[in-house]
Design an enzyme around this catalytic site. Structure first.
Site, PDB file in Angstrom:
ATOM      1  CG  ASN A  17      -1.732   1.249   1.347  1.00  0.00           C
ATOM      2  OD1 ASN A  17      -1.668   2.130   0.491  1.00  0.00           O
ATOM      3  ND2 ASN A  17      -2.514   1.348   2.398  1.00  0.00           N
ATOM      4  CG  ASN A  30       0.371   3.244 -12.910  1.00  0.00           C
ATOM      5  OD1 ASN A  30      -0.151   3.913 -13.798  1.00  0.00           O
ATOM      6  ND2 ASN A  30      -0.240   2.185 -12.376  1.00  0.00           N
ATOM      7  CB  SER A  80      -3.835  13.114 -14.205  1.00  0.00           C
ATOM      8  OG  SER A  80      -5.050  13.417 -14.869  1.00  0.00           O
ATOM      9  CE1 TYR A 104      -6.431  10.809 -10.314  1.00  0.00           C
ATOM     10  CE2 TYR A 104      -6.876  12.475 -11.992  1.00  0.00           C
ATOM     11  CZ  TYR A 104      -6.380  11.230 -11.638  1.00  0.00           C
ATOM     12  OH  TYR A 104      -5.840  10.430 -12.604  1.00  0.00           O
ATOM     13  CB  ALA A 105      -7.007  18.781  -9.999  1.00  0.00           C
ATOM     14  CB  ALA A 106      -5.103  19.310  -5.022  1.00  0.00           C
ATOM     15  CE  LYS A 118      -2.835  11.198 -10.516  1.00  0.00           C
ATOM     16  NZ  LYS A 118      -1.921  10.065 -10.479  1.00  0.00           N
ATOM     17  CB  ILE A 130      -5.496   5.605 -20.663  1.00  0.00           C
ATOM     18  CG1 ILE A 130      -4.514   6.778 -20.849  1.00  0.00           C
ATOM     19  CG2 ILE A 130      -4.924   4.290 -21.200  1.00  0.00           C
ATOM     20  CD1 ILE A 130      -4.025   7.054 -22.236  1.00  0.00           C
TER      21      ILE A 130
HETATM   22  P1  NAI Z   1      -6.916   1.652 -12.174  1.00  0.00           P
HETATM   23  O1  NAI Z   1      -7.859   1.993 -11.068  1.00  0.00           O
HETATM   24  O2  NAI Z   1      -7.417   0.817 -13.306  1.00  0.00           O
HETATM   25  O3  NAI Z   1      -5.601   0.936 -11.569  1.00  0.00           O
HETATM   26  C1  NAI Z   1      -4.924   1.481 -10.475  1.00  0.00           C
HETATM   27  C2  NAI Z   1      -4.061   0.411  -9.836  1.00  0.00           C
HETATM   28  O4  NAI Z   1      -3.427   0.989  -8.684  1.00  0.00           O
HETATM   29  C3  NAI Z   1      -4.872  -0.786  -9.327  1.00  0.00           C
HETATM   30  O5  NAI Z   1      -4.223  -1.988  -9.678  1.00  0.00           O
HETATM   31  C4  NAI Z   1      -4.928  -0.567  -7.824  1.00  0.00           C
HETATM   32  O6  NAI Z   1      -5.030  -1.779  -7.072  1.00  0.00           O
HETATM   33  C5  NAI Z   1      -3.594   0.131  -7.571  1.00  0.00           C
HETATM   34  N1  NAI Z   1      -3.619   0.897  -6.333  1.00  0.00           N
HETATM   35  C6  NAI Z   1      -4.582   1.754  -5.920  1.00  0.00           C
HETATM   36  N2  NAI Z   1      -4.270   2.249  -4.708  1.00  0.00           N
HETATM   37  C7  NAI Z   1      -3.077   1.699  -4.352  1.00  0.00           C
HETATM   38  C8  NAI Z   1      -2.248   1.812  -3.214  1.00  0.00           C
HETATM   39  N3  NAI Z   1      -2.590   2.577  -2.166  1.00  0.00           N
HETATM   40  N4  NAI Z   1      -1.089   1.110  -3.172  1.00  0.00           N
HETATM   41  C9  NAI Z   1      -0.746   0.321  -4.218  1.00  0.00           C
HETATM   42  N5  NAI Z   1      -1.488   0.167  -5.324  1.00  0.00           N
HETATM   43  C10 NAI Z   1      -2.656   0.847  -5.391  1.00  0.00           C
HETATM   44  O7  NAI Z   1      -6.353   3.044 -12.683  1.00  0.00           O
HETATM   45  P2  NAI Z   1      -5.563   3.440 -14.042  1.00  0.00           P
HETATM   46  O8  NAI Z   1      -6.539   4.082 -14.950  1.00  0.00           O
HETATM   47  O9  NAI Z   1      -4.790   2.284 -14.528  1.00  0.00           O
HETATM   48  O10 NAI Z   1      -4.628   4.585 -13.496  1.00  0.00           O
HETATM   49  C11 NAI Z   1      -3.250   4.404 -13.223  1.00  0.00           C
HETATM   50  C12 NAI Z   1      -2.616   5.751 -12.982  1.00  0.00           C
HETATM   51  O11 NAI Z   1      -2.790   6.577 -14.130  1.00  0.00           O
HETATM   52  C13 NAI Z   1      -3.228   6.524 -11.804  1.00  0.00           C
HETATM   53  O12 NAI Z   1      -2.207   7.225 -11.116  1.00  0.00           O
HETATM   54  C14 NAI Z   1      -4.154   7.508 -12.496  1.00  0.00           C
HETATM   55  O13 NAI Z   1      -4.371   8.646 -11.712  1.00  0.00           O
HETATM   56  C15 NAI Z   1      -3.376   7.809 -13.765  1.00  0.00           C
HETATM   57  N6  NAI Z   1      -4.190   8.315 -14.869  1.00  0.00           N
HETATM   58  C16 NAI Z   1      -5.094   7.519 -15.521  1.00  0.00           C
HETATM   59  C17 NAI Z   1      -5.818   8.033 -16.575  1.00  0.00           C
HETATM   60  C18 NAI Z   1      -6.763   7.203 -17.363  1.00  0.00           C
HETATM   61  O14 NAI Z   1      -7.342   7.736 -18.323  1.00  0.00           O
HETATM   62  N7  NAI Z   1      -6.974   5.927 -17.062  1.00  0.00           N
HETATM   63  C19 NAI Z   1      -5.681   9.442 -16.984  1.00  0.00           C
HETATM   64  C20 NAI Z   1      -4.701  10.168 -16.255  1.00  0.00           C
HETATM   65  C21 NAI Z   1      -3.991   9.610 -15.230  1.00  0.00           C
END
Ligand code: NAI
Length: 245
Positions: A62, A89, A141, A153-155, A157, A186
């Site tokens: 975590n 990520n 982001s 989230y914006a703050a 990022k 994405i």
């Molecule tokens: P997602 O929700 O599909 O995957 C996020 C992953 O992070 C999951 O596997 C989750 O278990 C893990 N996770 C969450 N909290 C955690 C913690 N405390 N410790 C360890 N792992 C943790 O999200 P997604 O879309 O894959 O996003 C990945 C990154 O990309 C994030 O930082 C998100 O803010 C950023 N992002 C995503 C965009 C999109 O369009 N999908 C756009 C801009 C940024």
């Protein structure tokens, strides 16, 4: 293959963007540490990498828990004896307009997206400074510029962007790069879970007219952690089909 002999840690690599990044790094020859909230959450990505002939280890962490972050880095050093890159990520969102946002919704996003990223950057920095090489890639982001319903989230990022640029300045003399990537929209669980009308509104905002795939971000990460990108640091790079300008 650009990344043979490199060990790369990817947080939140169990699914979505992190999984796409992990698969790409493995394809380029990296040994990948697949870090996610539980060991079980890492299993699919580790299996996919191994089935394709690559090398990967799953680690439960975590990122919002400092002790667990320290334990993750200790495990990486125990398994591989070294590492070259970390891709921060892992992230969450709890969208709500400011006047309706609870303090808990504010705080949990700051805790994971900003403080969690800081913990991982700090531990990596301690090691990579001594090593004298390495790369840090933070997934921010396009929302860091402000977005309806995403004050928390914006703050967080925007904080990640500030953290990235500061780390880059502190580390440049040590041969370590630090860059941020701002994905636009994405296709992952974070985005496909939104209502259809909201999805359609997003599509209308993307000049290329379609959502990106996790590999679109993975391709850039693979370059940024490769030796070819050694002179690129403190950058914030958009991967958004023209959406973020
Ligand atoms: P997602 O929700 O599909 O995957 C996020 C992953 O992070 C999951 O596997 C989750 O278990 C893990 N996770 C969450 N909290 C955690 C913690 N405390 N410790 C360890 N792992 C943790 O999200 P997604 O879309 O894959 O996003 C990945 C990154 O990309 C994030 O930082 C998100 O803010 C950023 N992002 C995503 C965009 C999109 O369009 N999908 C756009 C801009 C940024």
């Amino acid at each position: 293959m650009k990344l043979v002999d490199k060990v790369c840690i990817v947080t939140g690599a169990g699914r979505g963007l992190g999984q796409g990044i992990a698969l790409k790094l493995a394809k380029e020859g990296a040994k990948v540490v697949v870090a996610d909230i539980t060991e079980e959450a890492t299993e699919d990505t580790v299996r996919m990498i191994k089935e394709a002939g690559g090398e990967a280890t799953g680690v439960a962490v975590n990122i919002a828990d400092y002790d667990q972050v320290q334990a993750m880095f200790a495990k990486v050093l125990e398994v591989y004896g070294d590492y070259d890159a970390i891709v921060n990520n892992a992230g969450i969102n709890r969208d709500r307009m400011i006047h309706k946002m609870s303090v808990e919704e504010w705080q949990v996003v700051i805790d994971v997206d900003l403080t969690g990223t800081f913990y991982c950057v700090q531990e990596a920095v301690k090691y990579l400074r001594e090593k004298g090489s390495g790369s840090i890639v933070n997934i921010a982001s396009g929302s860091w510029l402000g977005n309806l319903g995403q004050a928390n989230y914006a703050a967080a990022k925007a904080g990640v962007v500030g953290l990235t640029k500061t780390a880059a300045r502190e580390l440049a003399i040590k041969g370590v790069t630090c860059n941020a990537i701002c994905p636009g929209f994405i296709k992952t669980d974070m985005t496909t879970s939104m209502p259809e009308a909201a999805w359609d509104r997003m599509m209308a905002k993307i000049p290329m007219g379609y959502a990106g795939e996790p590999e679109d971000v993975g391709n850039l990460v693979a370059f940024l952690v490769s030796d070819e990108a050694r002179y690129i640091t403190a950058e914030v790079i958009n991967v958004g089909g023209g959406m973020i300008v």
